[in-house]
Design a protein around this motif. Sequence first.
Motif, PDB file in Angstrom:
ATOM      1  N   UNK A   1       0.801  -1.216   0.000  1.00 26.97           N
ATOM      2  CA  UNK A   1       0.000   0.000   0.000  1.00 26.97           C
ATOM      3  C   UNK A   1       0.831   1.260   0.000  1.00 26.97           C
ATOM      4  N   UNK A   2       2.077   1.185   0.491  1.00 26.40           N
ATOM      5  CA  UNK A   2       2.963   2.349   0.443  1.00 26.40           C
ATOM      6  C   UNK A   2       3.964   2.273  -0.710  1.00 26.40           C
ATOM      7  N   UNK A   3       3.689   1.423  -1.708  1.00 28.55           N
ATOM      8  CA  UNK A   3       4.397   1.504  -2.980  1.00 28.55           C
ATOM      9  C   UNK A   3       5.653   0.678  -3.132  1.00 28.55           C
ATOM     10  N   UNK A   4       5.925  -0.262  -2.226  1.00 29.02           N
ATOM     11  CA  UNK A   4       7.144  -1.062  -2.312  1.00 29.02           C
ATOM     12  C   UNK A   4       6.870  -2.418  -2.966  1.00 29.02           C
ATOM     13  N   UNK A   5       7.737  -2.787  -3.926  1.00 27.13           N
ATOM     14  CA  UNK A   5       7.609  -4.079  -4.577  1.00 27.13           C
ATOM     15  C   UNK A   5       8.311  -5.197  -3.834  1.00 27.13           C
ATOM     16  N   UNK A   6       9.260  -4.851  -2.969  1.00 29.96           N
ATOM     17  CA  UNK A   6       9.980  -5.820  -2.141  1.00 29.96           C
ATOM     18  C   UNK A   6      10.509  -5.077  -0.925  1.00 29.96           C
ATOM     19  N   UNK A   7      10.773  -5.838   0.134  1.00 34.79           N
ATOM     20  CA  UNK A   7      11.299  -5.241   1.350  1.00 34.79           C
ATOM     21  C   UNK A   7      12.813  -5.282   1.394  1.00 34.79           C
ATOM     22  N   UNK A   8      13.365  -5.003   2.536  1.00 30.49           N
ATOM     23  CA  UNK A   8      14.808  -5.043   2.730  1.00 30.49           C
ATOM     24  C   UNK A   8      15.245  -6.420   3.223  1.00 30.49           C
ATOM     25  N   UNK A   9      16.552  -6.702   3.097  1.00 32.15           N
ATOM     26  CA  UNK A   9      17.081  -7.965   3.595  1.00 32.15           C
ATOM     27  C   UNK A   9      16.854  -9.138   2.664  1.00 32.15           C
TER      28      UNK A   9
ATOM     29  N   UNK B   1      -1.136  -3.785   3.285  1.00 31.68           N
ATOM     30  CA  UNK B   1       0.255  -4.129   3.562  1.00 31.68           C
ATOM     31  C   UNK B   1       1.101  -2.863   3.525  1.00 31.68           C
ATOM     32  N   UNK B   2       1.818  -2.580   4.582  1.00 32.00           N
ATOM     33  CA  UNK B   2       2.731  -1.439   4.630  1.00 32.00           C
ATOM     34  C   UNK B   2       4.132  -1.969   4.943  1.00 32.00           C
ATOM     35  N   UNK B   3       5.100  -1.697   4.073  1.00 29.60           N
ATOM     36  CA  UNK B   3       6.462  -2.195   4.264  1.00 29.60           C
ATOM     37  C   UNK B   3       7.399  -1.160   4.870  1.00 29.60           C
ATOM     38  N   UNK B   4       7.193   0.108   4.543  1.00 31.47           N
ATOM     39  CA  UNK B   4       8.001   1.149   5.152  1.00 31.47           C
ATOM     40  C   UNK B   4       9.358   1.381   4.521  1.00 31.47           C
TER      41      UNK B   4
ATOM     42  N   UNK C   1      -6.541  -6.970  -3.161  1.00 32.20           N
ATOM     43  CA  UNK C   1      -5.740  -5.981  -3.869  1.00 32.20           C
ATOM     44  C   UNK C   1      -6.638  -5.042  -4.657  1.00 32.20           C
ATOM     45  N   UNK C   2      -6.033  -3.953  -5.102  1.00 33.78           N
ATOM     46  CA  UNK C   2      -6.697  -3.029  -6.021  1.00 33.78           C
ATOM     47  C   UNK C   2      -5.848  -2.972  -7.280  1.00 33.78           C
ATOM     48  N   UNK C   3      -6.451  -3.327  -8.417  1.00 29.92           N
ATOM     49  CA  UNK C   3      -5.724  -3.353  -9.677  1.00 29.92           C
ATOM     50  C   UNK C   3      -5.619  -1.944 -10.251  1.00 29.92           C
ATOM     51  N   UNK C   4      -4.407  -1.557 -10.619  1.00 29.77           N
ATOM     52  CA  UNK C   4      -4.148  -0.280 -11.278  1.00 29.77           C
ATOM     53  C   UNK C   4      -3.699  -0.577 -12.710  1.00 29.77           C
ATOM     54  N   UNK C   5      -4.479  -0.132 -13.659  1.00 25.22           N
ATOM     55  CA  UNK C   5      -4.241  -0.437 -15.081  1.00 25.22           C
ATOM     56  C   UNK C   5      -3.881   0.856 -15.798  1.00 25.22           C
ATOM     57  N   UNK C   6      -2.646   0.925 -16.289  1.00 20.33           N
ATOM     58  CA  UNK C   6      -2.128   2.120 -16.959  1.00 20.33           C
ATOM     59  C   UNK C   6      -1.951   1.848 -18.441  1.00 20.33           C
ATOM     60  N   UNK C   7      -2.240   2.831 -19.258  1.00 16.80           N
ATOM     61  CA  UNK C   7      -1.842   2.769 -20.669  1.00 16.80           C
ATOM     62  C   UNK C   7      -1.482   4.163 -21.135  1.00 16.80           C
ATOM     63  N   UNK C   8      -0.504   4.193 -22.016  1.00 16.37           N
ATOM     64  CA  UNK C   8       0.105   5.455 -22.433  1.00 16.37           C
ATOM     65  C   UNK C   8      -0.919   6.374 -23.117  1.00 16.37           C
ATOM     66  N   UNK C   9      -0.866   7.665 -22.786  1.00 14.78           N
ATOM     67  CA  UNK C   9      -1.740   8.653 -23.432  1.00 14.78           C
ATOM     68  C   UNK C   9      -1.300   8.884 -24.868  1.00 14.78           C
TER      69      UNK C   9
END
Length: 217
Positions: A15-23, A178-181, A209-217
């Motif tokens: 939820x705070x934008x991280x694809x993976x944590x530390x370690x 999910x918040x990873x920090x 989850x919430x799906x975010x679907x982007x496509x180029x303008x």
Amino acid sequence: MTDQLLRVQNFNVSGDGFGAGEGQSIERPFGHADPGTMFAWCGATASWPMRTDPGGSRGLDDYLTRDYPRNIGAEIMGRGKFGPQKGPWESLEWEGWWGDEPPFRTPVFVMTHHTRPSITLSDTTFHFVDADPATVLAQAREAAQGKDVRLGGGATVIREFLDADLVDTMHVAVSPGVKLGSGSRLWESPDELRDRFHLDVVPSPGGSVVHHLFWRK
């Protein structure tokens, strides 16, 4: 202009934008993040490729899972998606997290400052390249033979290609609970990309989850 798209698919962030944590380590590819939580939405679908029992959900989650290999001719990934080693290779015997039969079934271009000879496992060949995003994309498009190229992650690599304005479409599954920090961050907010992309935000039918679907303008 090329008809070959560069696509980000089924990429999961907290939820705070991280694809993976530390370690990150061999035992914990996602560091202190729990992949069982972040990937639960696709693991529950009928089309999840590692499903061993019948059943599974249908609907949007299943469609996105099923669409993953469609028209993909090559993949680009960062070194952290291949394995946890950083710096010079300690041993060329390490052949990645993916086992003897990796799921990609295409040429894969691993971006790293420490190149090594290509390796082939089953029907996947990993090439290790030290180049800028545009050059790597050109190599991947040639290898894809007219099909699209998948940008597999992690977050740092996806951000490099976004900053170079090379991404055509992107699907990111956000786990709001999910918040990873800390860790490898894709964004502080998806609104950062609205200047260049259309964005549809669709809650998963399963609710995780919430799906975010982007496509180029």
